[in-house]
Motif scaffolding. Structure first.
Motif, PDB file in Angstrom:
ATOM      1  N   LEU A  24       0.822  -1.208   0.000  1.00 33.90           N
ATOM      2  CA  LEU A  24       0.000   0.000   0.000  1.00 33.90           C
ATOM      3  C   LEU A  24       0.855   1.257   0.000  1.00 33.90           C
ATOM      4  O   LEU A  24       0.530   2.246  -0.656  1.00 33.90           O
ATOM      5  N   PHE A  25       1.964   1.237   0.720  1.00 35.87           N
ATOM      6  CA  PHE A  25       2.861   2.388   0.732  1.00 35.87           C
ATOM      7  C   PHE A  25       3.446   2.636  -0.656  1.00 35.87           C
ATOM      8  O   PHE A  25       3.428   3.765  -1.151  1.00 35.87           O
ATOM      9  N   SER A  31       1.331   6.391  -7.132  1.00 37.34           N
ATOM     10  CA  SER A  31       0.176   7.132  -7.653  1.00 37.34           C
ATOM     11  C   SER A  31       0.176   8.591  -7.200  1.00 37.34           C
ATOM     12  O   SER A  31      -0.860   9.246  -7.242  1.00 37.34           O
ATOM     13  N   ASP A  32       1.345   9.099  -6.781  1.00 34.44           N
ATOM     14  CA  ASP A  32       1.547  10.516  -6.447  1.00 34.44           C
ATOM     15  C   ASP A  32       0.653  11.016  -5.316  1.00 34.44           C
ATOM     16  O   ASP A  32       0.192  12.154  -5.329  1.00 34.44           O
TER      17      ASP A  32
END
Length: 66
Positions: A24-25, A31-32
């Motif tokens: 997730l990180f 994805s900015d």
């Protein structure tokens, strides 16, 4: 299950949670999500309705609150 056997269950579950957190990180960085942290916080301060904004602003020194 005795005390030692529970580790065979807890450790894989913990590793799965760590792998999900790392994934997730990296997804959020890719994805900015962390590019402009200040813009979203200051967007609420600026109104898109320019007429209402101009009406709320004092026009000269007499209109300003003391």
């Amino acid at each position: 299950m005795n005390d030692h056997e529970i580790w065979y269950l807890i450790i894989p579950i913990a590793l799965i949670f760590v792998a999900i957190a790392i994934a997730l990180f990296f997804w959020s960085v890719k994805s900015d999500q962390f590019e402009d942290l200040d813009r979203q916080g200051s967007n609420i301060l600026f109104d898109d309705d320019k007429d209402a904004h101009c009406q709320a602003q004092p026009r000269d020194d007499h209109d300003q609150p003391a």
